[in-house]
Design an enzyme around this catalytic site. Structure first.
Site, short mmCIF file in Angstrom:
data_model
loop_
_atom_site.label_atom_id
_atom_site.label_comp_id
_atom_site.label_asym_id
_atom_site.label_seq_id
_atom_site.Cartn_x
_atom_site.Cartn_y
_atom_site.Cartn_z
N TYR A 116 36.66 45.64 31.08
CA TYR A 116 36.99 45.23 29.70
C TYR A 116 36.60 43.76 29.43
CZ TYR A 116 40.11 44.14 25.75
OH TYR A 116 40.65 43.70 24.56
N PHE A 140 35.94 38.83 38.16
CA PHE A 140 36.90 39.66 37.43
C PHE A 140 37.41 40.84 38.27
CE2 PHE A 140 34.10 38.11 33.97
CZ PHE A 140 35.04 37.58 33.10
N SER A 160 46.38 35.29 35.60
CA SER A 160 47.15 35.90 34.51
C SER A 160 48.40 35.08 34.22
CB SER A 160 47.56 37.30 34.96
OG SER A 160 48.56 37.81 34.13
N TYR A 163 51.31 43.06 41.65
CA TYR A 163 50.10 42.62 40.94
C TYR A 163 50.14 41.10 40.73
CZ TYR A 163 47.15 41.42 36.96
OH TYR A 163 46.25 40.79 36.14
N LYS A 201 47.84 37.69 42.31
CA LYS A 201 47.21 36.60 41.55
C LYS A 201 47.71 35.25 42.07
CE LYS A 201 44.71 39.03 38.73
NZ LYS A 201 43.26 39.07 38.87
N PHE A 245 46.36 35.12 28.71
CA PHE A 245 47.57 35.67 28.09
C PHE A 245 47.28 37.14 27.76
CE2 PHE A 245 50.82 32.49 28.30
CZ PHE A 245 50.12 31.56 29.04
N ASN A 246 47.40 37.63 26.54
CA ASN A 246 47.24 39.09 26.34
C ASN A 246 45.92 39.41 25.63
OD1 ASN A 246 50.12 38.62 26.88
ND2 ASN A 246 50.29 40.81 26.54
N ASN A 270 49.77 49.10 28.03
CA ASN A 270 49.79 47.93 27.15
C ASN A 270 49.88 48.34 25.68
OD1 ASN A 270 47.66 46.82 29.61
ND2 ASN A 270 49.58 45.78 29.21
P1 NAD Z 1 39.16 46.14 34.12
O1 NAD Z 1 39.86 47.10 35.02
O2 NAD Z 1 38.67 46.65 32.81
O3 NAD Z 1 37.93 45.47 34.89
C1 NAD Z 1 37.91 45.25 36.27
C2 NAD Z 1 36.59 45.77 36.81
O4 NAD Z 1 36.55 45.53 38.21
C3 NAD Z 1 36.41 47.27 36.59
O5 NAD Z 1 35.16 47.53 36.01
C4 NAD Z 1 36.52 47.87 38.00
O6 NAD Z 1 35.72 49.01 38.13
C5 NAD Z 1 36.06 46.70 38.85
N1 NAD Z 1 36.61 46.68 40.21
C6 NAD Z 1 37.89 46.90 40.60
N2 NAD Z 1 38.01 46.77 41.94
C7 NAD Z 1 36.77 46.47 42.41
C8 NAD Z 1 36.24 46.22 43.70
N3 NAD Z 1 37.03 46.25 44.79
N4 NAD Z 1 34.91 45.94 43.81
C9 NAD Z 1 34.11 45.92 42.72
N5 NAD Z 1 34.56 46.16 41.47
C10 NAD Z 1 35.87 46.42 41.31
O7 NAD Z 1 40.14 44.89 33.91
P2 NAD Z 1 40.01 43.69 32.89
O8 NAD Z 1 41.07 43.87 31.86
O9 NAD Z 1 38.61 43.48 32.47
O10 NAD Z 1 40.49 42.50 33.83
C11 NAD Z 1 39.57 41.69 34.53
C12 NAD Z 1 40.34 40.70 35.39
O11 NAD Z 1 41.21 39.95 34.57
C13 NAD Z 1 41.22 41.37 36.45
O12 NAD Z 1 41.17 40.58 37.62
C14 NAD Z 1 42.60 41.32 35.84
O13 NAD Z 1 43.61 41.30 36.81
C15 NAD Z 1 42.54 40.01 35.06
N6 NAD Z 1 43.47 39.99 33.94
C16 NAD Z 1 43.43 40.97 32.99
C17 NAD Z 1 44.34 40.94 31.94
C18 NAD Z 1 44.35 42.03 30.90
O14 NAD Z 1 45.33 42.15 30.18
N7 NAD Z 1 43.29 42.82 30.73
C19 NAD Z 1 45.28 39.90 31.84
C20 NAD Z 1 45.28 38.91 32.81
C21 NAD Z 1 44.37 38.95 33.87
C1 UD1 Z 2 51.57 43.25 30.65
C2 UD1 Z 2 51.86 43.13 32.13
C3 UD1 Z 2 51.51 41.72 32.58
C4 UD1 Z 2 50.07 41.39 32.23
C5 UD1 Z 2 49.91 41.54 30.71
C6 UD1 Z 2 48.51 41.25 30.22
C7 UD1 Z 2 53.72 44.71 32.48
C8 UD1 Z 2 55.18 44.83 32.82
N1 UD1 Z 2 53.26 43.44 32.37
O1 UD1 Z 2 52.46 42.39 30.03
O2 UD1 Z 2 51.68 41.59 33.97
O3 UD1 Z 2 49.77 40.05 32.60
O4 UD1 Z 2 50.24 42.89 30.36
O5 UD1 Z 2 47.67 42.31 30.51
O6 UD1 Z 2 53.00 45.69 32.37
N2 UD1 Z 2 55.39 47.20 24.34
C9 UD1 Z 2 56.08 48.18 23.65
N3 UD1 Z 2 55.65 49.47 23.77
C10 UD1 Z 2 54.57 49.84 24.54
C11 UD1 Z 2 53.87 48.81 25.23
C12 UD1 Z 2 54.33 47.51 25.12
O7 UD1 Z 2 57.05 47.90 22.96
O8 UD1 Z 2 54.25 51.02 24.61
C13 UD1 Z 2 55.82 45.80 24.20
C14 UD1 Z 2 56.24 45.13 25.50
O9 UD1 Z 2 57.61 45.32 25.74
C15 UD1 Z 2 55.86 43.66 25.22
C16 UD1 Z 2 54.66 43.77 24.28
O10 UD1 Z 2 54.71 45.08 23.72
O11 UD1 Z 2 56.89 43.02 24.52
C17 UD1 Z 2 53.33 43.61 25.01
O12 UD1 Z 2 53.27 44.52 26.11
P1 UD1 Z 2 51.97 44.66 27.04
O13 UD1 Z 2 50.79 44.89 26.18
O14 UD1 Z 2 52.28 45.69 28.06
O15 UD1 Z 2 51.81 43.24 27.68
P2 UD1 Z 2 52.85 42.35 28.55
O16 UD1 Z 2 54.21 42.89 28.49
O17 UD1 Z 2 52.69 40.95 28.12
#
Ligand code: NAD
Ligand code: UD1
Length: 332
Positions: free
Chosen positions: A10, A78, A122, A146, A150, A175-176, A196
């Protein structure tokens, strides 16, 4: 050339689109949570063709081959697993992909003298004890495996940077991230039931789920529902390009929050989605989700000062783009 691990995911795919404006890119992804068609989408958006290698960051031999064959200058890392609930059920899988995977990558980088790294951390590392807004110097704590992966990686990177000043490391605490590319060609496609908020709202809007469950309306927030700092994924992607530019001019390690600095509640998100997309989202308030905190938003001062980063897109853009992708990109 920039090595982007997890570049078909993503956030990675949106970052690759931004990088391709000025850089050559090599994507390493094992397709654990992404699909190969994303590569064609990146090509459609940019008119460019990054090198793609299907493989795993834990594969030492493969990394050796990649660093030997390609002239890699920097790495944006990533790749990893990100589902909080799953990490509680299968923690070792998370320590393996995230911690062991990063360790293997760092060893390969050191061996091949590639010392520039941007790492995806994160806001989850701020834990449940700090007051908002979260700023980079606050003490860290985590409440699930998780988050702990990190935190461990952040510590590992700190030790590494102290051991040898050649390392230039930028830890970005997201953040989100929500929303999608305005073309509707790339976005977030969670497998199974989304954890999410935004992906869940999109599935309700599409009629794939009957209603949204709002996890609690008795938090200490203006309307009682949880408050989060939602940031458009394209803004987040731009932040990585700025981080890379910063790295090339500065030595050492920096930790920077990437958020907008403004929190929105679940109800505000639902109302905005309904208004922007002219669609109703049925919901029910249910019990709090375990592990959730009331409010989470970033202090953005450091990102502004050192990266000159500011988010450009607002909540309306996030809701419109997520929904456009859901209707266009996901179905092709
Ligand atoms: P994502 O799952 O969409 O992307 C991660 C990618 O890494 C995927 O394409 C997956 O196939 C690949 N991958 C996983 N394990 C692998 C491995 N061992 N070797 C090679 N490829 C591998 O996730 P994202 O939302 O794009 O997140 C990217 C990074 O950002 C992650 O490290 C995640 O923890 C971090 N992050 C994401 C969020 C979020 O809300 N999306 C928030 C904070 C941090
Ligand atoms: C989640 C992860 C967090 C990660 C962050 C960003 C959990 C417990 N935490 O947090 O580790 O860093 O995503 O990817 O999964 N909500 C609802 N209904 C739903 C889904 C969510 O009410 O079906 C609410 C949650 O309670 C929260 C807000 O929406 O208040 C956002 O939720 P979410 O998108 O899951 O993100 P985080 O809780 O911030």
């Amino acid at each position: 050339m920039i090595l982007v691990t997890g570049g078909l995911g993503y956030i990675g795919s949106h970052t690759v689109v931004e990088l391709l404006k000025s850089e050559e890119v090599l994507i390493l992804d094992n397709l654990y949570n992404s699909e190969k068609k994303v590569l064609n989408r990146i090509d459609q958006i940019t008119g460019k063709d990054p090198v793609f290698i299907e493989g795993d960051i834990r594969d030492e031999k493969l990394l050796d081959q990649i660093f030997t064959r390609y002239n890699i200058e920097s790495v944006i890392h990533f790749a990893g697993l990100k589902a909080v609930g799953e990490s509680v059920e299968v923690p070792l899988r998370y320590y393996d992909h995230n911690v062991n995977g990063t360790l293997t990558l760092l060893k390969a980088m050191a061996k091949h003298k590639v010392f520039n790294l941007v790492f995806s951390s994160s806001a989850t590392v701020y834990g449940d004890k700090n007051p908002v807004p979260f700023h980079e110097e606050m003490p860290l704590s985590t409440t699930n495996p998780y988050g702990t992966t990190k935190r461990m990686i952040e510590e590992m990177l700190g030790d590494l940077s102290r051991s040898d000043e050649k390392w230039r490391i930028m830890i970005l605490r997201y953040f989100n991230p929500v929303g999608a590319h305005s073309s509707g060609l790339i976005g977030e496609s969670p497998k199974g039931i989304p954890n999410n908020l935004m992906p869940f709202i999109c599935q309700v809007a599409k009629g794939e789920r009957p209603k949204l469950n709002i996890f609690g309306n008795d938090y200490n927030t203006p309307d009682g529902t949880g408050v989060r700092d939602y940031i458009h994924v394209v803004d987040l992607a731009r932040g990585h390009v700025l981080a890379l530019e910063y790295l090339l001019k500065n030595i050492g390690l920096e930790i920077v929050n990437l958020g907008t600095g403004r929190g929105y509640s679940v109800l505000e998100m639902v109302k905005t989605f309904e208004k922007v997309n002219q669609i109703s989202i049925p919901f029910e308030v249910v019990n709090r989700r375990s592990g959730d905190i009331a409010s989470c938003y970033a202090s953005t001062d450091k990102a502004k000062v050192i990266l000159k980063f500011d988010a450009h897109k607002n909540l309306e853009d996030m809701c419109a783009d997520a929904w456009y992708y859901m209707n266009l990109g996901e179905n092709q």
